[in-house]
Scaffold this motif. Structure first.
Motif, PDB file in Angstrom:
ATOM      1  N   GLU A 151      57.087  65.706  19.435  1.00 54.17           N
ATOM      2  CA  GLU A 151      58.226  65.737  18.514  1.00 54.17           C
ATOM      3  C   GLU A 151      59.411  65.042  19.179  1.00 54.17           C
ATOM      4  O   GLU A 151      59.677  65.235  20.365  1.00 54.17           O
ATOM      5  N   VAL A 152      60.107  64.240  18.391  1.00 56.06           N
ATOM      6  CA  VAL A 152      61.193  63.403  18.915  1.00 56.06           C
ATOM      7  C   VAL A 152      62.392  63.478  17.974  1.00 56.06           C
ATOM      8  O   VAL A 152      62.230  63.487  16.752  1.00 56.06           O
ATOM      9  N   GLY A 153      63.582  63.535  18.552  1.00 55.13           N
ATOM     10  CA  GLY A 153      64.813  63.454  17.780  1.00 55.13           C
ATOM     11  C   GLY A 153      65.460  62.098  18.004  1.00 55.13           C
ATOM     12  O   GLY A 153      65.744  61.720  19.149  1.00 55.13           O
ATOM     13  N   VAL A 154      65.684  61.346  16.933  1.00 54.42           N
ATOM     14  CA  VAL A 154      66.270  60.002  17.013  1.00 54.42           C
ATOM     15  C   VAL A 154      67.615  60.019  16.292  1.00 54.42           C
ATOM     16  O   VAL A 154      67.679  60.331  15.102  1.00 54.42           O
ATOM     17  N   TYR A 172      62.777  63.613  23.530  1.00 52.41           N
ATOM     18  CA  TYR A 172      61.492  64.293  23.354  1.00 52.41           C
ATOM     19  C   TYR A 172      61.697  65.799  23.442  1.00 52.41           C
ATOM     20  O   TYR A 172      62.466  66.279  24.280  1.00 52.41           O
ATOM     21  N   LYS A 173      60.990  66.530  22.580  1.00 49.37           N
ATOM     22  CA  LYS A 173      61.073  67.988  22.563  1.00 49.37           C
ATOM     23  C   LYS A 173      59.761  68.574  23.089  1.00 49.37           C
ATOM     24  O   LYS A 173      58.696  68.272  22.564  1.00 49.37           O
ATOM     25  N   GLU A 174      59.861  69.386  24.098  1.00 46.96           N
ATOM     26  CA  GLU A 174      58.682  69.955  24.737  1.00 46.96           C
ATOM     27  C   GLU A 174      58.639  71.466  24.514  1.00 46.96           C
ATOM     28  O   GLU A 174      59.622  72.170  24.760  1.00 46.96           O
ATOM     29  N   SER A 175      57.531  71.970  24.062  1.00 44.09           N
ATOM     30  CA  SER A 175      57.353  73.414  23.919  1.00 44.09           C
ATOM     31  C   SER A 175      56.964  74.003  25.268  1.00 44.09           C
ATOM     32  O   SER A 175      56.060  73.498  25.932  1.00 44.09           O
ATOM     33  N   PRO A 176      57.634  75.078  25.705  1.00 45.49           N
ATOM     34  CA  PRO A 176      57.245  75.727  26.960  1.00 45.49           C
ATOM     35  C   PRO A 176      55.857  76.349  26.824  1.00 45.49           C
ATOM     36  O   PRO A 176      55.548  76.994  25.818  1.00 45.49           O
ATOM     37  N   SER A 233      63.123  75.437  23.487  1.00 50.58           N
ATOM     38  CA  SER A 233      62.421  74.177  23.728  1.00 50.58           C
ATOM     39  C   SER A 233      63.097  73.402  24.858  1.00 50.58           C
ATOM     40  O   SER A 233      64.293  73.557  25.110  1.00 50.58           O
ATOM     41  N   ILE A 234      62.324  72.557  25.521  1.00 53.72           N
ATOM     42  CA  ILE A 234      62.830  71.753  26.625  1.00 53.72           C
ATOM     43  C   ILE A 234      63.014  70.324  26.120  1.00 53.72           C
ATOM     44  O   ILE A 234      62.090  69.755  25.534  1.00 53.72           O
ATOM     45  N   PHE A 235      64.183  69.758  26.333  1.00 55.11           N
ATOM     46  CA  PHE A 235      64.492  68.430  25.830  1.00 55.11           C
ATOM     47  C   PHE A 235      64.531  67.418  26.974  1.00 55.11           C
ATOM     48  O   PHE A 235      65.093  67.693  28.040  1.00 55.11           O
ATOM     49  N   ARG A 236      63.918  66.237  26.714  1.00 51.49           N
ATOM     50  CA  ARG A 236      63.861  65.169  27.707  1.00 51.49           C
ATOM     51  C   ARG A 236      64.449  63.882  27.119  1.00 51.49           C
ATOM     52  O   ARG A 236      64.038  63.449  26.040  1.00 51.49           O
TER      53      ARG A 236
END
Length: 355
Positions: A151-154, A172-176, A233-236
């Motif tokens: 999943e990505v936020g633009v 990028y959104k990362e699920s723990p 969520s962890i954001f990169r």
């Protein structure tokens, strides 16, 4: 695809989970200053004038999708909206049939914020149990679960005077994910994790009743479905994946939504490689003026960078709103914005916990 966690040093940034009243106070002051300068505190709501409050608060998710033309509709994950009433179960089944989708699928409030109330429905029994958790009469969106792994936020901005817009942020959104070792309990896995152990209040409620469960070696458990930072969520920061091909594709899609100039498009993507080529993704949500360039929540972002990013984006919202005002569009006004915010606040308080 799961992004690799970076556990070198602290796994939280200095300000990542500061109370909102602390982190957002300078931003609120900046907004107030800009409002005085332009003679209207709500002028950013005119930046996307066909959307309630420009997407600042209280807007319907489906109403934004409904504006989309054929180019944008082609990449929006299929959806239907139903009212949660005595016939809601049958309405959802009919929506699934018309969309030609099966379990699992996504059920979420049509008016929402920060992923509140988003549910992943895996069976008919689960659907029957979840529907009563929402208040009667609320609008719910039935949406296809996009099978892509990331999943990505633009974030997208286009000034009315410009022919094309541009991407200002990609995240990028990362699920723990918990990984079993054969002897640690779920609670221990959370408390001993370099990141999760610092904010256990976000994760322990998600394993309620399972705290002492032990995962076999190598077995994994995802703690979140909805990709929202405040929920854990962890954001990169993915700025390296902003390419001319991706920007051209996003611009073509968003310009197919009339008078949409400022906001974040949330995507499910097949891979970073295909994203860079501007293909193999679907839109799951479009957010307006109330959205953020969420790369600021990457733990490597400094506090100065975060504030500069926020000030830059909200300045653009004011500039675009002012340009739209010159074209004859109006802002929501203080009272209109307040009504929308109170409506949203009331609804959020009534939703169940998100998955």
């Amino acid at each position: 695809m799961t992004l690799q966690s970076d556990h070198n040093g602290s796994s939280l940034s200095l300000f990542e989970f500061w109370p909102d009243k602390i982190f957002y106070t300078p931003i609120a002051l900046y907004w107030f200053f800009m409002g005085l300068r332009y003679g209207d505190l709500t002028i950013p709501t005119a930046a996307n004038p066909r959307i309630e409050t420009g997407g600042l608060c209280g807007e319907s998710k489906s109403s934004i999708f409904d504006l989309a033309g054929p180019i944008a509709q082609e990449v929006i994950a299929p959806y239907r909206v139903i009212q949660n009433d005595a016939q809601a179960f049958e309405k959802v089944l009919a929506a699934l049939d018309s969309l030609e989708i099966t379990y699992p699928f996504v059920l979420k409030p049509d008016i929402g914020c920060n992923g509140t109330g988003v549910k992943l429905i895996t069976s008919q029994d689960m659907l029957q149990n979840v529907l009563p958790l929402f208040p009667t009469g609320v609008a719910l969106m039935v949406q296809k679960l996009v099978p892509y792994p990331s999943e990505v936020g633009v974030f997208y901005i286009r000034h009315p005077r410009d022919e094309k817009g541009h991407i200002t942020s990609l995240t990028y959104k990362e699920s723990p994910i918990l990984t079993g070792d054969g002897h640690s309990t779920l609670k221990d896995l959370i408390l001993n994790d370099p990141r999760m152990g610092q904010i256990p209040q976000l994760y322990l409620p998600r394993i309620k009743g399972r705290e002492n469960e032990v995962l076999p070696v190598g077995e994994t458990l995802s703690l979140l479905f909805a990709g929202n930072h405040c929920k854990g969520s962890i954001f990169r920061n993915g700025k390296q994946d902003i390419t001319p091909a991706l920007e051209e594709r996003i611009c073509a899609i968003v310009q197919d939504i009339p008078d949409f100039h400022f906001g974040r498009i949330d995507l499910k993507v097949l891979s970073p490689e295909s994203l860079r080529e501007g293909k193999d993704f679907q839109i799951i949500e479009i957010n307006g003026v109330g959205s953020e360039a969420i790369h600021i929540w990457d733990r490597r972002t400094t506090l100065a960078e975060a504030y500069l990013t926020q000030f830059y984006h909200y300045r653009q919202a004011f500039l675009i709103g002012a340009e739209k005002r010159k074209q004859g569009w109006k802002s929501s006004g203080i009272l209109g914005t307040l009504r929308s915010w109170l409506k949203q606040r009331r609804l959020l308080a009534s939703y169940p916990t998100n998955d």
